[in-house]
Design a protein around this motif. Structure first.
Motif, PDB file in Angstrom:
ATOM      1  N   GLU A  30      -5.508   4.727   3.119  1.00 21.38           N
ATOM      2  CA  GLU A  30      -5.886   3.286   3.156  1.00 21.38           C
ATOM      3  C   GLU A  30      -6.772   2.910   1.980  1.00 21.38           C
ATOM      4  OE1 GLU A  30      -4.783   0.157   4.937  1.00 21.38           O
ATOM      5  OE2 GLU A  30      -3.258   1.708   5.581  1.00 21.38           O
TER       6      GLU A  30
ATOM      7  N   GLY B 104      -6.066   1.376  -1.385  1.00 19.59           N
ATOM      8  CA  GLY B 104      -5.625  -0.219  -1.583  1.00 19.59           C
ATOM      9  C   GLY B 104      -4.171  -0.469  -1.945  1.00 19.59           C
ATOM     10  N   GLU B 105      -4.062  -1.853  -2.403  1.00 21.78           N
ATOM     11  CA  GLU B 105      -2.907  -2.425  -2.723  1.00 21.78           C
ATOM     12  C   GLU B 105      -2.479  -2.175  -4.188  1.00 21.78           C
ATOM     13  OE1 GLU B 105      -1.462  -5.923  -0.068  1.00 21.78           O
ATOM     14  OE2 GLU B 105      -3.304  -6.337  -0.860  1.00 21.78           O
TER      15      GLU B 105
ATOM     16  N   HIS C 245      -2.796  -1.437 -10.055  1.00 22.11           N
ATOM     17  CA  HIS C 245      -3.347  -1.703  -8.845  1.00 22.11           C
ATOM     18  C   HIS C 245      -3.886  -2.950  -8.775  1.00 22.11           C
ATOM     19  CE1 HIS C 245      -7.286  -1.075 -10.952  1.00 22.11           C
ATOM     20  NE2 HIS C 245      -6.608  -0.446 -11.730  1.00 22.11           N
TER      21      HIS C 245
ATOM     22  N   LYS D 191       0.962  -0.998   0.079  1.00 25.38           N
ATOM     23  CA  LYS D 191      -0.053  -0.093   0.130  1.00 25.38           C
ATOM     24  C   LYS D 191       1.138   1.219  -0.063  1.00 25.38           C
ATOM     25  CE  LYS D 191      -3.805  -2.345   2.546  1.00 25.38           C
ATOM     26  NZ  LYS D 191      -4.826  -2.446   3.489  1.00 25.38           N
TER      27      LYS D 191
END
Length: 148
Positions: A115, A118-119, A147, A110
């Motif tokens: 937050e 996302g990752e 992403h 991340k």
């Protein structure tokens, strides 16, 4: 090397470009961060073998969940983007009589303070490309970020 100070792509590039003296220090810094990573090598005249080697390393190192389509999809697109850099936009190897010898780094995490972003996953490639004749290749690099 923390995500607040450095981006996920830069982490991947630093890992793949590090020489043997630098790599241990970078690994220690990465282990202290919240980013996951894996490293490997691949070489071929067959693009499918290059993609497969990176995917296999990511799966074996639990960088992605194999049964989750969005994770496989994100990795695949990051790999293709990195390969485009290596091949100067023409995603071909053996068909045009060239081969690669590459080191790769896959970094997941991340990278944003928010937050909700996302990752993300980054794939960095560095090595050589050229005619399949030893000594006639030159350096090349590529970076792909997607992403999850």
């Amino acid at each position: 090397m923390t995500q607040q100070n450095i981006g996920i792509g830069k982490c991947a590039l630093q890992l793949v470009l590090a020489n043997s003296d630098e790599i241990e220090g970078l690994k220690s810094e990465m282990n202290e961060s919240t980013f996951q990573y894996c490293l490997g090598k691949t070489g071929s005249m067959d693009l499918q073998k290059v993609v497969s080697a990176i995917e296999t390393a990511a799966k074996r190192n639990h960088m992605i969940q194999e049964g989750v389509y969005r994770e496989m999809h994100a990795l695949y697109h990051a790999i293709l983007e990195a390969v485009q850099g290596v091949t100067r936009g023409q995603v071909q190897l053996g068909d045009v009589m060239r081969t690669v010898g590459l080191r790769f780094a896959v970094v997941r995490g991340k990278p944003y303070e928010n937050e909700q972003e996302g990752e993300w996953i980054a794939v960095a490639l560095y090595g050589t490309i050229g005619a399949p004749i030893r000594g006639l290749e030159h350096e090349t690099a590529g970076l792909g970020i997607n992403h999850i």
